[in-house]
Design an enzyme around this catalytic site. Structure first.
Site: not given
Length: 314
Positions: A71, A74, A198, A250, A268
Site C-alpha cells: 500500500s 498508493k 491495482y 488505516y 502489509v
C-alpha cells in the site's frame, strides 16, 4: 523544529542504536498470511534507511533487500493520478480519515460508493482507475513504475509478478469493493482491467534504501533536491503529506500521528515510509504486523527515530 539543528546530526549513530534496540520486537506480530506470497518472507527481517536533503544515505539492517511495498505504492499512484487528472479526482474520492479497516465494505456502503480517502483500498482502486483511464490498460503500470524509479533515482523498483498473481488469486474483497463502486459510477474503467493494474501496483518491490530515496521529493516541496526535477508541486506535496498524516495507517492513523508525529504510509508487506519536511525521508521494513496491518517493529523504530532526533512535527 530547527532545520539547522540537523546539519551535523549523527544519523548513522541513531540508526545503529535503533537497529540494536529493535531486536527483541522482531518476533512479535504476524506476517500478512492472507496473501501467500507475502507469508513466504523471513518474518524477522529488519531494515531502516534515512536520506537527507543533501542526498546522504544512512542505513541499518537489510536495507538493500527488495520487499513488497504493497500500500505504500498508493502514495506515488496518488501523485501521478493528480498530475494526470487534476483536482477533479477529488470528485470520486474523499480526504477524510476512515477509522475502519483498510478493506471495509460497510463504510463504503454508508458513503454511497465514494471512498473515504485515497489510502484505503477502495480509494486506491479509484486512483488506479484514473491512471488506467488516462494512460491506457497497457501502459498504466509502466507509467507508475517509471515515476517511482525516477523518484528513487534507481532502476531497482520492479513488479514482483509472483506477488501480483497471489494478490489476484486472493483478491475477492477488492473485487467486491470495485464492483460496488462501479455500481455507483465511481469507477470508470472495466473492473477486471482496473483491478489487474491495482494488483500489479501493490506488487511493486524495492529496497528500503530506494524507498527512502523515492520519498525525498515529498520532504522538499515536490522537487528532488539531488536532480532538481520537479515531480509535483509544493501545494500537492503539502496536501499529500497532510493526507498521509491523517490516513496513512488505516484505523491506527491517529495513534501513529500521536506516537511518531510524521506523515507516513504503511503497507502489509511490513514497510513504512515517513516524511520529515525540509529534513529528509525515512523508510523501515519489518514483516510482522500489528492488529491494524502496520509493521509492529517498524512503527516502534520510527517512534524511536522521531523521539531521539526530535524531528516530530508536534
Amino acid at each position: 523544529m530547527r532545520i539547522d539543528h540537523y546539519d551535523d546530526f549523527d544519523w548513522q549513530g541513531l540508526l545503529d542504536s535503533i537497529g540494536a534496540d529493535i531486536a527483541p520486537l522482531l518476533t512479535h506480530g504476524e506476517v500478512a498470511n492472507y496473501i501467500p506470497a507475502l507469508a513466504a518472507v523471513d518474518p524477522e527481517s529488519f531494515a531502516m534507511a534515512f536520506v537527507n536533503l543533501r542526498g546522504e544515505t544512512f542505513t541499518t539492517g537489510r536495507a538493500s533487500t527488495p520487499f513488497s511495498i504493497q500500500s505504500i505504492s498508493k502514495v506515488f499512484a496518488l501523485i501521478l493520478a493528480l498530475e494526470l487528472e487534476g483536482e477533479a479526482l477529488w470528485d470520486r474520492v474523499g480526504r477524510e480519515p476512515s477509522g475502519t479497516a483498510f478493506n471495509s465494505i460497510v463504510q463504503l456502503e454508508e458513503d454511497h460508493g465514494v471512498p473515504r480517502n485515497p489510502l484505503i483500498n477502495a480509494g486506491a482502486i479509484v486512483v488506479t482507475d484514473s491512471i488506467v483511464g488516462h494512460c491506457g490498460e497497457s501502459t498504466a503500470i509502466a507509467r507508475l513504475l517509471a515515476f517511482i524509479r525516477k523518484a528513487a533515482n534507481s532502476l531497482g523498483p520492479r513488479i514482483d509478478m509472483k506477488v501480483a498473481e497471489s494478490e489476484e488469486a486472493y483478491g475477492d474483497r477488492n473485487r467486491a469493493l470495485a464492483y460496488f463502486m462501479k455500481s455507483f459510477g465511481i469507477l470508470k474503467e472495466d473492473v477486471p482491467i482496473a483491478l489487474k493494474a491495482y494488483f500489479q501496483q501493490c506488487a511493486i518491490a524495492m529496497s528500503t534504501v530506494d524507498l527512502a530515496r523515492a520519498g525525498l521529493f515529498l520532504a522538499n516541496g515536490g522537487t528532488d533536491p539531488a536532480t532538481g526535477l520537479e515531480l509535483t508541486t509544493k501545494t500537492r506535496t503539502d496536501r499529500l503529506n497532510a493526507i498521509m498524516m491523517m490516513c496513512g495507517h488505516y484505523d491506527m492513523s491517529g495513534d501513529f500521528a500521536f506516537s511518531v508525529g510524521l506523515p507516513g504510509k504503511s503497507g502489509v508487506g511490513g514497510g513504512i515510509l515517513a516524511i520529515i519536511p525540509q529534513v529528509g525521508s525515512v523508510a523501515v521494513w519489518s514483516p510482522r504486523l500489528n492488529q491494524a496491518g502496520n509493521s509492529l517493529a517498524g512503527t516502534q523504530a520510527l517512534q524511536w527515530f522521531s523521539e531521539r532526533s526530535q524531528v516530530t512535527l508536534f
